[in-house]
Design a protein around this motif. Structure first.
Motif, PDB file in Angstrom:
ATOM      1  N   LYS A  78     -31.152 133.504   9.376  1.00  0.00           N
ATOM      2  CA  LYS A  78     -30.036 132.606   9.720  1.00  0.00           C
ATOM      3  C   LYS A  78     -28.952 132.701   8.645  1.00  0.00           C
ATOM      4  CE  LYS A  78     -30.015 128.177   8.624  1.00  0.00           C
ATOM      5  NZ  LYS A  78     -30.510 126.781   8.574  1.00  0.00           N
ATOM      6  N   LEU A  79     -27.715 132.982   9.054  1.00  0.00           N
ATOM      7  CA  LEU A  79     -26.612 132.943   8.083  1.00  0.00           C
ATOM      8  C   LEU A  79     -25.890 131.603   8.153  1.00  0.00           C
ATOM      9  CD1 LEU A  79     -25.138 136.546   7.978  1.00  0.00           C
ATOM     10  CD2 LEU A  79     -26.945 135.503   6.654  1.00  0.00           C
ATOM     11  N   PHE A  80     -25.886 131.014   9.311  1.00  0.00           N
ATOM     12  CA  PHE A  80     -25.451 129.620   9.405  1.00  0.00           C
ATOM     13  C   PHE A  80     -25.903 129.011  10.725  1.00  0.00           C
ATOM     14  CE2 PHE A  80     -21.612 131.974  10.871  1.00  0.00           C
ATOM     15  CZ  PHE A  80     -21.449 131.433  12.129  1.00  0.00           C
ATOM     16  N   HIS A  81     -25.980 127.705  10.730  1.00  0.00           N
ATOM     17  CA  HIS A  81     -26.233 126.948  11.949  1.00  0.00           C
ATOM     18  C   HIS A  81     -25.338 125.720  11.861  1.00  0.00           C
ATOM     19  CE1 HIS A  81     -29.312 124.804  14.810  1.00  0.00           C
ATOM     20  NE2 HIS A  81     -28.185 125.120  15.411  1.00  0.00           N
TER      21      HIS A  81
ATOM     22  N   ARG B  56     -14.741 121.779  17.012  1.00  0.00           N
ATOM     23  CA  ARG B  56     -14.924 121.287  18.376  1.00  0.00           C
ATOM     24  C   ARG B  56     -14.058 122.126  19.281  1.00  0.00           C
ATOM     25  NH1 ARG B  56     -14.537 115.134  19.848  1.00  0.00           N
ATOM     26  NH2 ARG B  56     -16.505 115.203  18.742  1.00  0.00           N
ATOM     27  N   PRO B  57     -14.574 122.653  20.350  1.00  0.00           N
ATOM     28  CA  PRO B  57     -15.995 122.618  20.707  1.00  0.00           C
ATOM     29  C   PRO B  57     -16.778 123.677  19.930  1.00  0.00           C
ATOM     30  CG  PRO B  57     -14.765 123.869  22.342  1.00  0.00           C
ATOM     31  CD  PRO B  57     -13.754 123.378  21.342  1.00  0.00           C
ATOM     32  N   GLY B  58     -18.092 123.634  20.069  1.00  0.00           N
ATOM     33  CA  GLY B  58     -18.918 124.716  19.539  1.00  0.00           C
ATOM     34  C   GLY B  58     -19.662 124.417  18.265  1.00  0.00           C
ATOM     35  N   LYS B  59     -19.833 123.143  17.957  1.00  0.00           N
ATOM     36  CA  LYS B  59     -20.489 122.771  16.701  1.00  0.00           C
ATOM     37  C   LYS B  59     -21.873 123.392  16.495  1.00  0.00           C
ATOM     38  CE  LYS B  59     -21.489 118.309  15.371  1.00  0.00           C
ATOM     39  NZ  LYS B  59     -21.068 116.926  15.131  1.00  0.00           N
ATOM     40  N   PRO B  60     -22.758 123.455  17.507  1.00  0.00           N
ATOM     41  CA  PRO B  60     -24.124 123.940  17.226  1.00  0.00           C
ATOM     42  C   PRO B  60     -24.269 125.463  17.044  1.00  0.00           C
ATOM     43  CG  PRO B  60     -24.023 122.599  19.238  1.00  0.00           C
ATOM     44  CD  PRO B  60     -22.629 122.967  18.888  1.00  0.00           C
ATOM     45  N   PHE B  61     -23.193 126.198  16.984  1.00  0.00           N
ATOM     46  CA  PHE B  61     -23.202 127.664  16.854  1.00  0.00           C
ATOM     47  C   PHE B  61     -24.164 128.135  15.749  1.00  0.00           C
ATOM     48  CE2 PHE B  61     -20.032 131.288  15.579  1.00  0.00           C
ATOM     49  CZ  PHE B  61     -20.943 132.251  15.998  1.00  0.00           C
ATOM     50  N   TRP B  62     -25.044 129.070  16.110  1.00  0.00           N
ATOM     51  CA  TRP B  62     -26.023 129.660  15.179  1.00  0.00           C
ATOM     52  C   TRP B  62     -25.737 131.151  15.058  1.00  0.00           C
ATOM     53  CZ3 TRP B  62     -29.604 133.479  14.650  1.00  0.00           C
ATOM     54  CH2 TRP B  62     -30.687 133.292  13.770  1.00  0.00           C
ATOM     55  N   PHE B  63     -25.815 131.665  13.845  1.00  0.00           N
ATOM     56  CA  PHE B  63     -25.553 133.101  13.654  1.00  0.00           C
ATOM     57  C   PHE B  63     -26.556 133.680  12.669  1.00  0.00           C
ATOM     58  CE2 PHE B  63     -23.368 136.503  11.210  1.00  0.00           C
ATOM     59  CZ  PHE B  63     -23.194 137.418  12.243  1.00  0.00           C
ATOM     60  N   GLY B  64     -27.097 134.846  13.002  1.00  0.00           N
ATOM     61  CA  GLY B  64     -28.059 135.478  12.095  1.00  0.00           C
ATOM     62  C   GLY B  64     -28.137 136.977  12.300  1.00  0.00           C
ATOM     63  N   ARG B  65     -28.863 137.604  11.409  1.00  0.00           N
ATOM     64  CA  ARG B  65     -29.033 139.060  11.524  1.00  0.00           C
ATOM     65  C   ARG B  65     -30.339 139.484  10.846  1.00  0.00           C
ATOM     66  NH1 ARG B  65     -26.231 140.282   6.395  1.00  0.00           N
ATOM     67  NH2 ARG B  65     -27.782 139.334   5.046  1.00  0.00           N
ATOM     68  N   SER B  66     -30.804 140.653  11.257  1.00  0.00           N
ATOM     69  CA  SER B  66     -31.932 141.296  10.586  1.00  0.00           C
ATOM     70  C   SER B  66     -31.467 142.700  10.237  1.00  0.00           C
ATOM     71  CB  SER B  66     -33.142 141.342  11.514  1.00  0.00           C
ATOM     72  OG  SER B  66     -32.870 142.223  12.588  1.00  0.00           O
TER      73      SER B  66
END
Ligand code: AMP
Ligand code: MG
Length: 403
Positions: free
Chosen positions: A270-273, A278-288
């Motif tokens: 996870k790079l951020f959660h 607004r809108p889009g607060k729960p956006f999660w971003f990650g990488r491997s």
């Protein structure tokens, strides 16, 4: 929770390797050029005649000669002839090579061809202003080896013409990765089904695939129900085959929002959660090592805004497109938003008389109101530090519609 600029910065720090393929020039429009184009010869490649008419030696005109017997015709596409007698002329055609021993072209409009003693003679009515008139000199557009199109250019018909001129029948372009677009949620049904009263159709998957398609990226669609085992199993399969995942839903605080937890279990860091927006607060971003995952919130306007604010610019960069400056648009109405969040305002765009873009809010009924997106053209990014946004003020614009 991080700010919008910080989220953008973290996303920007992640790269995806995009390979290069060769395609026939006829298929290349709209693709990202991954080589530079240099001219393979001087442009024009020879002293090119620019007008239909005659070619003479300027010196003869200066000496007072006004009638020039026609020695022959230099056709376009024929190899170079030479004027044998300095006092004669050769007829020439637009696009032909300038005959040897001539240096000036006079158009038919400025001469008269007469028959004199069974011979054709060109009589000059309006003399040349200068030596080399109506001649497009070799190499004056571009010299051999000049850089004409830079790598990273999105190929328009202009570049296709240039590539064709340089004899490039095949072009090196980005080979976009196939992307997995994944909807999640038990309430969603396929779009060709009649939903029950408590169900809706899984529109996000189609929105996101369509948005990707506009940047030349094809997507395969998947769906995950809110079931731990199903998500886990299907994610394994998807992560085996795709290195870019764009998901929607299942990233909020709901009892069945398993996506962040399961992505991390699969080794996606996870790079951020959550982003202060607004809108889009729960956006999660990650990488491997292998994969990049954008897990967007499920509300249609939220996933839409996140796509255009973050995913699209990032995808374009990975495809090798040269960065272009983000346009700004000027508000035509006051707007207020007092929460300490960046606000993505839906706007309709029109061009003012001086050519600047003007943005009129077309505020919808919240993040589920996808129908309202059809009334607008783009999203205006209103920074969290401010509450009141005045008429005439300009803000960054994320367009989802061309003009
Ligand atoms: P979630 O983020 O999963 O809590 O979903 C938030 C809202 O978006 C819910 O009302 C969902 O029904 C809706 N939603 C989630 N995914 C989709 C989708 N693919 N298409 C349309 N609506 C969706
Ligand atoms: Mg859900």
């Amino acid at each position: 929770m991080i700010t919008v600029p910080k989220a953008a910065e973290l996303i920007d720090s992640v790269t995806l390797k995009v390979s290069v393929k060769e395609v026939p020039i006829s298929q290349a429009v709209g693709m990202v050029l991954r080589e530079s184009l240099r001219s393979d010869r001087d442009l024009p490649p020879f002293d090119r005649v620019m007008m239909d008419g005659i070619a003479i030696r300027f010196e003869q005109w200066k000496k007072g000669q006004r009638s020039f017997p026609v020695e022959g015709l230099q056709k376009a596409g024929a190899s170079k002839q030479s004027l044998k007698d300095n006092q004669h002329c050769l007829e020439v055609m637009t696009g032909s090579i300038l005959p040897g021993n001539t240096d000036t072209v006079i158009r038919y409009e400025d001469i008269k061809i007469e028959q004199q003693n069974g011979e054709e003679v060109a009589v000059i009515r309006k003399g040349p202003k200068e030596k080399r008139q109506n001649i497009h000199a070799k190499g004056t557009n571009r010299a051999k080896g000049d850089l004409v199109v830079e790598e990273g250019t999105v190929l328009s018909p202009a570049e296709i013409g240039v590539a064709a001129t340089f004899g490039k029948s095949m072009l090196k372009v980005s080979d976009p990765p196939r992307v997995a677009v994944i909807s999640t949620g038990n309430e969603l049904v396929e779009i060709d089904q009649q939903p029950l009263p408590h169900q809706i159709r899984r529109s996000n998957a189609y929105t996101l695939a369509a948005a990707l398609k506009e940047t030349g990226v094809e997507a395969d669609l998947f769906h995950l129900n809110d079931d731990r085992d199903e998500i886990s199993e299907k994610l394994d399969h998807i992560l085996d085959q795709y290195n870019l995942l764009i998901m929607s839903g299942g990233v909020s605080k709901g009892k069945l929002d398993y996506i962040p937890e399961l992505l991390e279990k699969k080794g996606i860091e996870k790079l951020f959660h959550k982003v202060r927006q607004r809108p889009g607060k729960p956006f999660w971003f990650g990488r491997s090592e292998q994969a990049v995952v954008f897990a967007l919130p499920g509300n249609p306007v939220s996933s839409f805004s996140c796509y255009y604010r973050y995913v699209e610019p990032w995808v374009k960069k990975q495809l090798g497109m040269r960065e272009v400056q983000r346009p700004f648009a000027r508000l035509t109405e006051e707007f207020s938003f007092s929460k300490d969040l960046t606000y993505f305002l839906q706007v309709r765009i029109h061009m003012s008389e001086d050519g600047t873009m003007e943005a009129t809010p077309v505020k919808g009924k919240g993040s589920s109101d996808l129908a309202n997106l059809c009334r607008g053209d783009g999203l205006l990014e209103l920074p969290e530090e401010r509450d009141d946004f005045g008429v005439e003020e300009s803000y960054p614009l994320y367009l989802y519609r061309g003009f």
